[in-house]
Design a protein around this motif. Structure first.
Motif, PDB file in Angstrom:
ATOM      1  N   ALA A 133       0.852  -1.193   0.000  1.00  0.00           N
ATOM      2  CA  ALA A 133       0.000   0.000   0.000  1.00  0.00           C
ATOM      3  C   ALA A 133       0.883   1.237   0.000  1.00  0.00           C
ATOM      4  CB  ALA A 133      -0.906   0.004   1.225  1.00  0.00           C
ATOM      5  N   PHE A 134       0.528   2.194  -0.822  1.00  0.00           N
ATOM      6  CA  PHE A 134       1.235   3.470  -0.918  1.00  0.00           C
ATOM      7  C   PHE A 134       0.259   4.579  -0.549  1.00  0.00           C
ATOM      8  CE2 PHE A 134       3.478   0.622  -3.706  1.00  0.00           C
ATOM      9  CZ  PHE A 134       4.812   0.982  -3.594  1.00  0.00           C
ATOM     10  N   ASP A 135       0.699   5.506   0.284  1.00  0.00           N
ATOM     11  CA  ASP A 135      -0.073   6.692   0.670  1.00  0.00           C
ATOM     12  C   ASP A 135       0.891   7.847   0.499  1.00  0.00           C
ATOM     13  OD1 ASP A 135      -1.753   8.592   1.724  1.00  0.00           O
ATOM     14  OD2 ASP A 135      -1.693   7.826   3.767  1.00  0.00           O
ATOM     15  N   GLU A 136       0.809   8.521  -0.643  1.00  0.00           N
ATOM     16  CA  GLU A 136       1.835   9.503  -1.001  1.00  0.00           C
ATOM     17  C   GLU A 136       1.241  10.792  -1.526  1.00  0.00           C
ATOM     18  OE1 GLU A 136       5.562   8.250  -2.906  1.00  0.00           O
ATOM     19  OE2 GLU A 136       4.473   6.430  -3.473  1.00  0.00           O
ATOM     20  N   GLU A 137       2.133  11.741  -1.761  1.00  0.00           N
ATOM     21  CA  GLU A 137       1.769  12.946  -2.486  1.00  0.00           C
ATOM     22  C   GLU A 137       2.909  13.280  -3.430  1.00  0.00           C
ATOM     23  OE1 GLU A 137       4.114  14.504   0.928  1.00  0.00           O
ATOM     24  OE2 GLU A 137       2.341  13.245   0.935  1.00  0.00           O
ATOM     25  N   TYR A 138       2.545  13.812  -4.572  1.00  0.00           N
ATOM     26  CA  TYR A 138       3.524  14.268  -5.551  1.00  0.00           C
ATOM     27  C   TYR A 138       3.417  15.774  -5.655  1.00  0.00           C
ATOM     28  CZ  TYR A 138       4.233   9.495  -7.337  1.00  0.00           C
ATOM     29  OH  TYR A 138       4.537   8.168  -7.490  1.00  0.00           O
ATOM     30  N   ARG A 139       4.567  16.424  -5.696  1.00  0.00           N
ATOM     31  CA  ARG A 139       4.607  17.876  -5.859  1.00  0.00           C
ATOM     32  C   ARG A 139       5.037  18.188  -7.281  1.00  0.00           C
ATOM     33  NH1 ARG A 139       7.040  21.556  -1.244  1.00  0.00           N
ATOM     34  NH2 ARG A 139       5.123  20.795  -0.317  1.00  0.00           N
ATOM     35  N   PHE A 140       4.242  19.005  -7.938  1.00  0.00           N
ATOM     36  CA  PHE A 140       4.518  19.474  -9.292  1.00  0.00           C
ATOM     37  C   PHE A 140       4.956  20.933  -9.203  1.00  0.00           C
ATOM     38  CE2 PHE A 140       1.420  16.130  -9.687  1.00  0.00           C
ATOM     39  CZ  PHE A 140       1.667  15.508 -10.895  1.00  0.00           C
ATOM     40  N   TYR A 141       5.814  21.366 -10.139  1.00  0.00           N
ATOM     41  CA  TYR A 141       6.245  22.759 -10.198  1.00  0.00           C
ATOM     42  C   TYR A 141       5.935  23.314 -11.583  1.00  0.00           C
ATOM     43  CZ  TYR A 141       8.621  21.834  -5.861  1.00  0.00           C
ATOM     44  OH  TYR A 141       8.874  21.492  -4.551  1.00  0.00           O
ATOM     45  N   ALA A 142       5.480  24.575 -11.620  1.00  0.00           N
ATOM     46  CA  ALA A 142       5.175  25.235 -12.886  1.00  0.00           C
ATOM     47  C   ALA A 142       6.428  25.237 -13.758  1.00  0.00           C
ATOM     48  CB  ALA A 142       4.693  26.661 -12.639  1.00  0.00           C
ATOM     49  N   ASP A 143       6.257  24.867 -15.022  1.00  0.00           N
ATOM     50  CA  ASP A 143       7.370  24.809 -15.959  1.00  0.00           C
ATOM     51  C   ASP A 143       6.836  25.147 -17.345  1.00  0.00           C
ATOM     52  OD1 ASP A 143       9.395  23.997 -17.789  1.00  0.00           O
ATOM     53  OD2 ASP A 143      10.216  22.654 -16.283  1.00  0.00           O
ATOM     54  N   GLY A 144       6.997  26.397 -17.746  1.00  0.00           N
ATOM     55  CA  GLY A 144       6.476  26.833 -19.038  1.00  0.00           C
ATOM     56  C   GLY A 144       4.967  26.722 -19.057  1.00  0.00           C
ATOM     57  N   ASP A 145       4.436  25.970 -19.999  1.00  0.00           N
ATOM     58  CA  ASP A 145       2.987  25.817 -20.074  1.00  0.00           C
ATOM     59  C   ASP A 145       2.544  24.440 -19.564  1.00  0.00           C
ATOM     60  OD1 ASP A 145       4.043  24.385 -22.157  1.00  0.00           O
ATOM     61  OD2 ASP A 145       2.613  25.085 -23.660  1.00  0.00           O
ATOM     62  N   GLY A 146       3.318  23.897 -18.619  1.00  0.00           N
ATOM     63  CA  GLY A 146       2.990  22.605 -18.021  1.00  0.00           C
ATOM     64  C   GLY A 146       3.453  22.532 -16.581  1.00  0.00           C
ATOM     65  N   TRP A 147       3.420  21.331 -16.037  1.00  0.00           N
ATOM     66  CA  TRP A 147       3.820  21.082 -14.651  1.00  0.00           C
ATOM     67  C   TRP A 147       4.881  19.987 -14.623  1.00  0.00           C
ATOM     68  CZ3 TRP A 147       1.918  24.127 -10.832  1.00  0.00           C
ATOM     69  CH2 TRP A 147       0.746  24.832 -11.097  1.00  0.00           C
ATOM     70  N   LYS A 148       6.022  20.274 -13.997  1.00  0.00           N
ATOM     71  CA  LYS A 148       7.094  19.286 -13.894  1.00  0.00           C
ATOM     72  C   LYS A 148       6.836  18.392 -12.683  1.00  0.00           C
ATOM     73  CE  LYS A 148      12.082  18.852 -13.971  1.00  0.00           C
ATOM     74  NZ  LYS A 148      13.337  19.606 -14.053  1.00  0.00           N
ATOM     75  N   GLY A 149       6.754  17.088 -12.921  1.00  0.00           N
ATOM     76  CA  GLY A 149       6.488  16.127 -11.861  1.00  0.00           C
ATOM     77  C   GLY A 149       7.764  15.631 -11.216  1.00  0.00           C
ATOM     78  N   PRO A 150       7.636  14.849 -10.136  1.00  0.00           N
ATOM     79  CA  PRO A 150       8.817  14.350  -9.431  1.00  0.00           C
ATOM     80  C   PRO A 150       9.629  13.336 -10.240  1.00  0.00           C
ATOM     81  CG  PRO A 150       6.815  13.461  -8.458  1.00  0.00           C
ATOM     82  CD  PRO A 150       6.404  14.491  -9.476  1.00  0.00           C
ATOM     83  N   ASP A 151       9.126  12.909 -11.383  1.00  0.00           N
ATOM     84  CA  ASP A 151       9.881  12.025 -12.261  1.00  0.00           C
ATOM     85  C   ASP A 151      10.700  12.815 -13.290  1.00  0.00           C
ATOM     86  OD1 ASP A 151       7.733  12.931 -13.752  1.00  0.00           O
ATOM     87  OD2 ASP A 151       7.198  10.964 -14.546  1.00  0.00           O
ATOM     88  N   GLY A 152      10.622  14.161 -13.220  1.00  0.00           N
ATOM     89  CA  GLY A 152      11.389  15.017 -14.112  1.00  0.00           C
ATOM     90  C   GLY A 152      10.702  15.324 -15.438  1.00  0.00           C
ATOM     91  N   VAL A 153       9.519  14.769 -15.662  1.00  0.00           N
ATOM     92  CA  VAL A 153       8.785  14.973 -16.907  1.00  0.00           C
ATOM     93  C   VAL A 153       7.841  16.167 -16.750  1.00  0.00           C
ATOM     94  CG1 VAL A 153       7.112  13.942 -18.515  1.00  0.00           C
ATOM     95  CG2 VAL A 153       8.905  12.532 -17.501  1.00  0.00           C
ATOM     96  N   VAL A 154       7.713  16.997 -17.806  1.00  0.00           N
ATOM     97  CA  VAL A 154       6.767  18.103 -17.797  1.00  0.00           C
ATOM     98  C   VAL A 154       5.458  17.610 -18.414  1.00  0.00           C
ATOM     99  CG1 VAL A 154       6.248  20.427 -18.642  1.00  0.00           C
ATOM    100  CG2 VAL A 154       8.570  19.856 -17.910  1.00  0.00           C
ATOM    101  N   TYR A 155       4.384  17.735 -17.660  1.00  0.00           N
ATOM    102  CA  TYR A 155       3.072  17.272 -18.096  1.00  0.00           C
ATOM    103  C   TYR A 155       2.240  18.470 -18.549  1.00  0.00           C
ATOM    104  CZ  TYR A 155       4.436  12.858 -16.127  1.00  0.00           C
ATOM    105  OH  TYR A 155       5.114  11.696 -15.874  1.00  0.00           O
ATOM    106  N   LYS A 156       1.736  18.376 -19.778  1.00  0.00           N
ATOM    107  CA  LYS A 156       0.899  19.436 -20.361  1.00  0.00           C
ATOM    108  C   LYS A 156      -0.461  18.834 -20.658  1.00  0.00           C
ATOM    109  CE  LYS A 156       4.930  21.548 -22.404  1.00  0.00           C
ATOM    110  NZ  LYS A 156       5.580  22.041 -23.589  1.00  0.00           N
ATOM    111  N   GLN A 157      -1.503  19.595 -20.413  1.00  0.00           N
ATOM    112  CA  GLN A 157      -2.859  19.078 -20.665  1.00  0.00           C
ATOM    113  C   GLN A 157      -3.313  19.487 -22.043  1.00  0.00           C
ATOM    114  OE1 GLN A 157      -3.205  17.034 -18.429  1.00  0.00           O
ATOM    115  NE2 GLN A 157      -1.989  18.037 -16.899  1.00  0.00           N
TER     116      GLN A 157
END
Length: 157
Positions: A133-157
């Motif tokens: 069982a995992f009980d976690e939180e991920y923090r994203f940071y604003a990066d251009g027109d997306g959000w950089k996740g804790p895996d280093g990838v920028v996610y854009k919608q």
């Protein structure tokens, strides 16, 4: 005079805002549960040497953040997940008969994919067939027109 000052403020203010953060804060959608699940899948593969099967993944809460010292924009996404490891994982970290773990392995049963300073150091043993069982939180940071996740990838919608 007051109207000129207001007009000047409206013209200059955008120049003083961190452009990358401003774009995302006002113009891009929040990170999604699907983004967090993709990160979770990416980080599972980094943290455990054998494949795990995600049985459940559920977002529980979100929160927008602003780092007061830097003005950086962030977003936290909290979730619960369970993962079964049919083959186990990190088998070289299995404790001996006395319960001692090999060097570089953690005895902790608190499993995380994106560890922080207080989280377990080292690899964690998972017995074959065990469900974690995992009980976690991920923090994203604003990066251009997306959000950089804790895996280093920028996610854009």
């Amino acid at each position: 005079m007051l109207s000129r000052l207001l007009a000047l403020t409206l013209v200059v203010a955008p120049l003083t805002i961190d452009h990358a953060a401003a774009i995302c804060w006002f113009g891009c959608p929040d990170p999604t549960e699907a983004n967090a699940r993709q990160i979770f899948d990416n980080l599972l593969k980094q943290r455990f040497d054998k494949p795990g099967k995600i049985l459940s993944f559920k977002q529980t809460m979100t929160e927008r953040l602003e780092m007061h010292a830097t003005g950086e924009k962030g977003f936290e996404l909290f979730f619960n997940a369970s993962v079964q490891f049919p083959e186990g994982a990190n088998l070289e970290c299995k404790p001996d008969d006395a319960g001692k773990f090999p060097d570089g392995c953690s005895p902790s049963k608190h499993y995380v994919t994106a560890p922080r300073n207080s989280d377990p150091k080292g690899k964690q043993f998972v017995a074959p067939g065990e469900t974690i069982a995992f009980d976690e939180e991920y923090r994203f940071y604003a990066d251009g027109d997306g959000w950089k996740g804790p895996d280093g990838v920028v996610y854009k919608q």
